[in-house]
Write an enzyme that holds these catalytic residues in place. Structure first.
Site, PDB file in Angstrom:
ATOM      1  N   SER A 215      42.573  47.281  43.354  1.00 14.56           N
ATOM      2  CA  SER A 215      43.489  46.755  44.379  1.00 14.56           C
ATOM      3  C   SER A 215      44.359  47.865  44.967  1.00 14.56           C
ATOM      4  CB  SER A 215      44.402  45.682  43.774  1.00 14.56           C
ATOM      5  OG  SER A 215      43.664  44.542  43.450  1.00 14.56           O
TER       6      SER A 215
ATOM      7  N   ARG B 255      44.210  49.599  48.915  1.00 16.57           N
ATOM      8  CA  ARG B 255      45.415  49.690  49.746  1.00 16.57           C
ATOM      9  C   ARG B 255      45.765  51.134  50.055  1.00 16.57           C
ATOM     10  NH1 ARG B 255      45.148  45.068  47.173  1.00 16.57           N
ATOM     11  NH2 ARG B 255      46.279  43.194  47.872  1.00 16.57           N
TER      12      ARG B 255
ATOM     13  N   GLY C 220      35.853  41.037  49.045  1.00 15.23           N
ATOM     14  CA  GLY C 220      36.780  40.131  49.719  1.00 15.23           C
ATOM     15  C   GLY C 220      38.039  40.848  50.162  1.00 15.23           C
TER      16      GLY C 220
ATOM     17  N   ARG D 182      31.946  33.018  50.961  1.00 10.15           N
ATOM     18  CA  ARG D 182      33.320  32.794  50.505  1.00 10.15           C
ATOM     19  C   ARG D 182      34.200  32.327  51.671  1.00 10.15           C
ATOM     20  NH1 ARG D 182      34.976  37.784  46.819  1.00 10.15           N
ATOM     21  NH2 ARG D 182      36.763  36.416  46.424  1.00 10.15           N
TER      22      ARG D 182
ATOM     23  N   SER E 147      47.199  33.676  47.149  1.00 13.03           N
ATOM     24  CA  SER E 147      46.211  34.742  47.313  1.00 13.03           C
ATOM     25  C   SER E 147      46.867  35.994  47.874  1.00 13.03           C
ATOM     26  CB  SER E 147      45.105  34.275  48.269  1.00 13.03           C
ATOM     27  OG  SER E 147      44.415  35.394  48.792  1.00 13.03           O
TER      28      SER E 147
ATOM     29  N   GLN F 252      45.277  38.476  48.908  1.00 12.71           N
ATOM     30  CA  GLN F 252      44.481  38.935  50.057  1.00 12.71           C
ATOM     31  C   GLN F 252      44.986  38.281  51.339  1.00 12.71           C
ATOM     32  OE1 GLN F 252      40.413  38.165  48.950  1.00 12.71           O
ATOM     33  NE2 GLN F 252      40.388  39.821  47.443  1.00 12.71           N
TER      34      GLN F 252
ATOM     35  N   ASP G  96      41.662  37.501  37.697  1.00 10.12           N
ATOM     36  CA  ASP G  96      40.458  38.332  37.513  1.00 10.12           C
ATOM     37  C   ASP G  96      40.094  38.508  36.041  1.00 10.12           C
ATOM     38  OD1 ASP G  96      40.269  38.615  40.234  1.00 10.12           O
ATOM     39  OD2 ASP G  96      41.211  40.594  40.290  1.00 10.12           O
TER      40      ASP G  96
ATOM     41  N   ARG H 194      32.965  31.176  39.408  1.00  8.76           N
ATOM     42  CA  ARG H 194      33.121  31.695  38.036  1.00  8.76           C
ATOM     43  C   ARG H 194      33.243  30.582  36.993  1.00  8.76           C
ATOM     44  NH1 ARG H 194      36.598  37.185  39.293  1.00  8.76           N
ATOM     45  NH2 ARG H 194      34.764  38.375  39.910  1.00  8.76           N
TER      46      ARG H 194
ATOM     47  N   ARG I 271      32.387  40.924  37.186  1.00  7.33           N
ATOM     48  CA  ARG I 271      33.245  40.565  36.044  1.00  7.33           C
ATOM     49  C   ARG I 271      32.518  39.644  35.063  1.00  7.33           C
ATOM     50  NH1 ARG I 271      37.702  43.147  37.852  1.00  7.33           N
ATOM     51  NH2 ARG I 271      38.434  42.656  39.946  1.00  7.33           N
TER      52      ARG I 271
HETATM   53  C1  S3P Z   1      42.943  40.988  45.169  1.00  9.21           C
HETATM   54  C2  S3P Z   1      43.431  39.705  45.123  1.00  9.21           C
HETATM   55  C3  S3P Z   1      42.819  38.638  44.326  1.00  9.21           C
HETATM   56  C4  S3P Z   1      41.868  39.177  43.292  1.00  9.21           C
HETATM   57  C5  S3P Z   1      40.940  40.217  43.862  1.00  9.21           C
HETATM   58  C6  S3P Z   1      41.758  41.388  44.401  1.00  9.21           C
HETATM   59  C7  S3P Z   1      43.651  41.990  45.978  1.00  9.21           C
HETATM   60  O1  S3P Z   1      42.084  37.770  45.193  1.00  9.21           O
HETATM   61  O2  S3P Z   1      41.117  38.133  42.711  1.00  9.21           O
HETATM   62  O3  S3P Z   1      40.059  40.692  42.868  1.00  9.21           O
HETATM   63  O4  S3P Z   1      43.422  43.203  45.794  1.00  9.21           O
HETATM   64  O5  S3P Z   1      44.467  41.589  46.819  1.00  9.21           O
HETATM   65  P1  S3P Z   1      42.786  36.532  45.930  1.00  9.21           P
HETATM   66  O6  S3P Z   1      43.730  37.070  46.924  1.00  9.21           O
HETATM   67  O7  S3P Z   1      41.649  35.787  46.560  1.00  9.21           O
HETATM   68  O8  S3P Z   1      43.439  35.748  44.831  1.00  9.21           O
END
Ligand code: S3P
Length: 427
Positions: free
Chosen positions: A22, A26, A93, A121, A166, A168, A313, A344, A386
């Site tokens: 993550s 970024r 994602g 997704r 989320s 994200q 995760d 999952r 995972r």
């Molecule tokens: C992430 C946010 C999470 C996580 C993913 C990484 C991120 O997803 O499960 O592995 O880096 O912002 P969600 O935002 O869908 O919860």
């Protein structure tokens, strides 16, 4: 590729993992957005982070790798150039959703695609809030990829309460809001990972019920240097392996210990895991430290719903820990697991049943009882990194060992996983 594992006798030694996924995504994105050169050390070598780099390369950024460092030449405010093809986010994602927030504010059209898993997704979760900000963004009638983004003349700052827990979705909105003169306020009812806020130095206010995050153009990233702390999600597989193996003692250096990511440590400690934390320090505002894990006797505990976004995760590997702990492992309130790299809940339920456990499946979780059968089980990874790593660990803990199908999917987050296992384990 099917990977076969024998039961291990113990794990010992020191493990150095590459940067948190993550934080690496970024770091690459903010360096790409900044005007000039940034340096990222210990960046994740995962396929997911490569997807982010590939997308920004197509948008005109330069990445030069030199040993442990990546020099990034960013394009500055609204300085990206139109990609000459679709932007391919692979399995990631985070790449698809965060980059959408950036591209919504550019002056050219972009189309984002992904692999089969990512193409299944949900994307309405970013389309709806970005549209609320005035973005011209659309997906197909099922709310899935490709994501098409056209330039918009009507972007406006917003005050918006997030509907899904989320990081994200939150980050897509924050990145879009960075392109506006006036301040946006994003309100988060359930805490999710806060790396975007921390790395950009955003002002946040926490009350009992929500966190309010303030963001505007004045927070737009400038060139920086960072040594990315090691990935706590990759570490969690080794933490469980060490805790559940006899005569084991491992140390994992410079791990990301951001409070929005350490829920799995809390759950494992409550289960009785002997985990020591040392050498705590900050890296660009992110808590970092060394972890030492010893063989432990575990018992299952109640997992409160409030901790779910923090451990989202790590649930696959926590449930493997639950198999070898006293009592039944039960998790509920985790419906988000159904929309990860695989469903999952289904992936875990299928594999635990294959191992001979009794499993009760719920819409938002599952409960395990009984003991694994004394047979060598072949597990499905469902192409999900995972799931592949969780059942590799399970295989190493089973009397007769186990095998994992499509093992190569581990490269999505940790291409070095198997070599790290070999370096620490005594078979
Ligand atoms: C992430 C946010 C999470 C996580 C993913 C990484 C991120 O997803 O499960 O592995 O880096 O912002 P969600 O935002 O869908 O919860």
């Amino acid at each position: 590729m099917i990977k076969k594992f024998e039961k291990i006798r113990s794990v010992n030694g020191e493990l150095k993992l590459l940067g948190d996924k993550s934080l690496s995504h970024r770091s690459i994105m903010f360096a790409a957005m900044a005007d000039g050169e940034s340096v990222i050390r210990n960046c994740s070598d995962s396929e997911d982070v490569s997807s982010t780099m590939n997308c920004f390369e197509k948008l005109g950024c330069r990445f030069e790798k030199n040993n442990d460092a990546i020099k990034v030449t960013g394009r500055g405010f609204k300085g990206f150039i139109k990609a000459d093809t679709e932007l391919y986010a692979g399995n990631s994602g985070t790449t698809a959703r965060l980059i959408s927030g950036v591209l919504a504010a550019q002056n050219f059209k972009s189309v984002i695609t992904g692999d089969e898993s990512l193409s299944n997704r949900p994307m309405m979760r970013i389309v709806e809030p970005l549209k609320f900000m005035g973005a011209d963004i659309s997906v197909n009638e099922s709310g899935k990829m490709p994501i098409t983004i056209n330039p918009s003349l009507s972007l406006k700052p917003v005050e918006y309460r997030l509907k899904v827990a989320s990081a994200q979705v939150k980050s897509a909105m924050l990145l879009c809001a960075l392109h506006m003169e006036d301040e946006s306020i994003i309100i988060e009812p359930e805490a999710t990972r806060n790396h975007t806020e921390k790395l950009l130095g955003l002002k946040t206010e926490k009350t009992e019920s929500v966190t309010r995050i303030y963001v505007s153009k004045k927070n737009y990233p400038e060139p920086f240097e960072i040594t990315v702390p090691s990935d706590i999600s990759s570490a969690s597989f080794f933490i469980v392996l060490a805790a559940l193996s006899v005569n084991s003692d491992i140390t994992i250096r410079s791990v990301s210990l951001n409070e929005t990511r350490t829920g799995a440590l809390t759950v494992l400690k409550n289960m009785g895991a002997r985990i020591e934390i040392g050498n705590l320090h900050l890296e660009k505002g992110e808590e970092t430290g060394d972890l030492r894990i010893f063989s432990s006797k575990l018992k299952n505990v109640e997992i409160p719903h409030s901790i779910i976004p923090n451990i989202i995760d790590e649930i696959p590997i926590l449930s493997v820990a639950g198999v070898f702990a006293d009592g039944n492992f039960k998790i509920t309130g985790a419906k988000e697991l159904r929309v990860k790299e695989s469903d999952r809940i289904n992936s875990l339920v299928v594999n635990f049943k294959a191992a001979g456990l009794s499993v009760k499946e719920f819409e938002d979780g599952f409960e395990l009882s009984g003991s694994p059968a004394n047979i060598h089980t072949t597990f499905e990874s469902f192409g999900d990194h995972r799931i592949a790593m969780a059942f590799s660990v399970m295989s190493m803990l089973l009397e007769c060992g186990g095998s994992v199908k499509n093992f190569e999917s581990v490269a999505v987050s940790n291409p070095g996983f198997y070599n790290q296992v070999l370096a620490l384990s005594n078979f």
